[in-house]
Scaffold this active site. Structure first.
Site, short mmCIF file in Angstrom:
data_model
loop_
_atom_site.label_atom_id
_atom_site.label_comp_id
_atom_site.label_asym_id
_atom_site.label_seq_id
_atom_site.Cartn_x
_atom_site.Cartn_y
_atom_site.Cartn_z
N ASP A 1 60.09 108.33 106.85
CA ASP A 1 59.53 108.89 105.61
C ASP A 1 58.31 109.75 105.94
O ASP A 1 57.20 109.44 105.53
CB ASP A 1 59.17 107.76 104.62
CG ASP A 1 58.10 106.82 105.16
OD1 ASP A 1 57.92 106.73 106.40
OD2 ASP A 1 57.42 106.17 104.35
N ASP B 1 54.89 109.07 111.24
CA ASP B 1 56.33 109.32 111.44
C ASP B 1 56.53 110.63 112.20
O ASP B 1 57.42 110.74 113.04
CB ASP B 1 57.06 109.47 110.10
CG ASP B 1 56.92 108.28 109.18
OD1 ASP B 1 57.85 107.49 109.09
OD2 ASP B 1 55.85 108.15 108.56
N ASN C 1 56.35 107.18 101.98
CA ASN C 1 55.04 107.83 101.97
C ASN C 1 54.95 108.88 100.86
O ASN C 1 53.89 109.12 100.30
CB ASN C 1 54.76 108.50 103.32
CG ASN C 1 54.38 107.48 104.38
OD1 ASN C 1 53.76 106.47 104.07
ND2 ASN C 1 54.76 107.75 105.62
N THR D 1 61.10 103.68 110.47
CA THR D 1 59.64 103.79 110.32
C THR D 1 59.23 104.02 108.86
O THR D 1 58.14 104.51 108.59
CB THR D 1 59.09 104.92 111.22
OG1 THR D 1 59.68 106.16 110.81
CG2 THR D 1 59.39 104.67 112.69
N PHE E 1 52.90 98.16 104.02
CA PHE E 1 53.49 99.17 103.11
C PHE E 1 55.03 99.24 103.17
O PHE E 1 55.69 99.18 102.13
CB PHE E 1 52.87 100.54 103.41
CG PHE E 1 53.42 101.65 102.55
CD1 PHE E 1 53.01 101.80 101.23
CD2 PHE E 1 54.34 102.56 103.06
CE1 PHE E 1 53.51 102.82 100.44
CE2 PHE E 1 54.84 103.59 102.26
CZ PHE E 1 54.43 103.72 100.96
N ASN E 2 55.61 99.43 104.36
CA ASN E 2 57.06 99.67 104.43
C ASN E 2 57.87 98.52 103.85
O ASN E 2 58.92 98.73 103.24
CB ASN E 2 57.50 99.91 105.89
CG ASN E 2 57.03 101.25 106.41
OD1 ASN E 2 56.74 102.16 105.65
ND2 ASN E 2 56.95 101.37 107.74
N HIS F 1 51.00 103.86 113.65
CA HIS F 1 51.95 102.75 113.48
C HIS F 1 53.35 103.07 114.01
O HIS F 1 53.90 102.38 114.86
CB HIS F 1 52.09 102.42 111.99
CG HIS F 1 50.83 102.09 111.28
ND1 HIS F 1 50.20 100.88 111.42
CD2 HIS F 1 50.08 102.81 110.41
CE1 HIS F 1 49.12 100.86 110.66
NE2 HIS F 1 49.02 102.01 110.03
N ASP F 2 53.93 104.14 113.44
CA ASP F 2 55.36 104.41 113.69
C ASP F 2 55.66 104.79 115.13
O ASP F 2 56.78 104.61 115.61
CB ASP F 2 55.83 105.53 112.76
CG ASP F 2 55.73 105.11 111.29
OD1 ASP F 2 55.70 103.91 111.03
OD2 ASP F 2 55.70 106.01 110.43
#
Ligand code: BDR
Ligand code: CA
Length: 327
Positions: free
Chosen positions: A13, A18, A40, A124, A165-166, A239-240
């Site tokens: 996203d 990402d 996102n 992700t 979040f995800n 993160h991703d």
């Protein structure tokens, strides 16, 4: 005869982290496609962003498939406060000249998994597309080699005190994926927070000085500022990128196997990943639950390999070396 080299689909996203993850993946992995999911930002925006990123890195040969517009049950929540109105604010990139494929991402995932051996997924964003693919054809769970997921946390959350979040955006989908039987490598916040970047990293990217490094510089410049942190904590977390790095080099992440469930009910904990750290054999004499003398009988068997420790130095060496290799 099919060439049995590992193949990947990246479900994302984009999203600043990402975008960097995709830049890393496109160089090292055999990516059969990029699938997009609302998270996102809304689906149209993240799909445009995926097309833009691939164009910036000269990889319009990788097809993009649009996926789910909305989570399974709840209303979509997006993250403009971190990724801007476009989902990729910062760099000035023209509108993409390419378009997404006409096939829906969920159909693409099902079809591609059924066609190839040794296929893994990297997720992700929220897990809506993956869950829908497993719902459409449950037999794919036996064919997918593994799923690298950025999501959840072994410790605390970011979107709520408990939830990342995800997972929070589509907990029912996450529940489906975590209970599918497909081996999962989980990059939760406890791990990804180690992939921290700050203004020093902007300088590194500036010095590399190629179109991809300057694109990343502008991405991170926005991402670092949008976090709203003040010095000395001013920075952002990639993160991703951790999920992709793990697929490229399994030795970058120390991990343990454990059972992970997704909380669907809790008033304060909906979207939390409940990780059974007990019996993992990972021992820290000061804090470890495995030293608890009243450890209850073994719980459910592990469904995830959960990342604990990132080799930060080698992670950034891989990332910046890759960005440098784009000319
Ligand atoms: C996750 O949420 C998104 O904002 C990032 O792209 C990452 O996938 C971190 O919680
Ligand atoms: Ca993401």
């Amino acid at each position: 005869m099919e060439n049995h080299v590992k193949k990947y689909i990246m479900d994302c996203d984009p999203g600043h982290d990402d975008a960097v993850a995709l830049i890393l993946a496109a160089k090292h992995l055999d990516l059969l496609g990029v699938t997009t999911v609302s998270g996102n930002q809304t689906l149209d925006k993240v799909t445009t962003n995926a097309l833009k990123i691939l164009e910036v890195i000269g990889r319009t040969d990788i097809p993009v498939y649009q996926g789910s517009e909305n989570p399974w049950i709840q209303k979509l929540e997006t993250a403009p406060q971190f990724h801007g109105e476009s989902g990729l604010d910062g760099p000035r990139v023209p509108a993409p000249t390419t378009k997404p494929q006409s096939m829906h991402a969920v159909n693409f995932i099902v079809e591609t998994v059924n066609k190839h051996q040794q296929l893994s997924l990297i997720a992700t964003g929220p897990l809506t597309n993956l869950a829908s693919a497993l719902q459409m054809d449950h037999t794919i769970s036996e064919r997918i080699e593994e799923i690298f997921i950025m999501g959840g946390s072994l410790t605390y959350g970011n979107w709520t005190p408990a939830a990342e979040f995800n997972i929070y955006v589509d907990p029912e989908a996450a529940y489906k994926v975590f209970n599918s039987g497909v081996p999962i490598r989980l990059c939760g916040l406890n791990l990804t927070r180690q992939a921290f970047v700050n203004e020093k990293d902007l300088k590194v990217l500036e010095d590399i000085n190629n179109p991809v490094s300057l694109f990343c510089r502008d991405l991170l410049d926005f991402f670092i500022s949008s976090g709203g942190r003040k010095a000395p904590f001013k920075g952002a977390v990639l993160h991703d990128v951790c999920a992709v790095a793990w697929a490229i080099d399994p030795t970058l992440i120390k991990a343990v196997d454990m059972h992970v469930q997704v909380e669907l009910q809790g008033k304060f904990t909906r979207g939390m990943t409940v990780c059974d750290y007990r019996h993992t054999g990972d021992q820290d004499p000061k804090t470890d639950v495995n030293h608890d003398p009243i450890l209850p009988p073994r719980g459910e068997s592990p469904n995830c390999t959960v990342g604990l420790e990132l080799d930060v130095e080698r992670f950034f060496k891989l990332l910046y070396g890759t960005i440098e290799s784009y000319q």
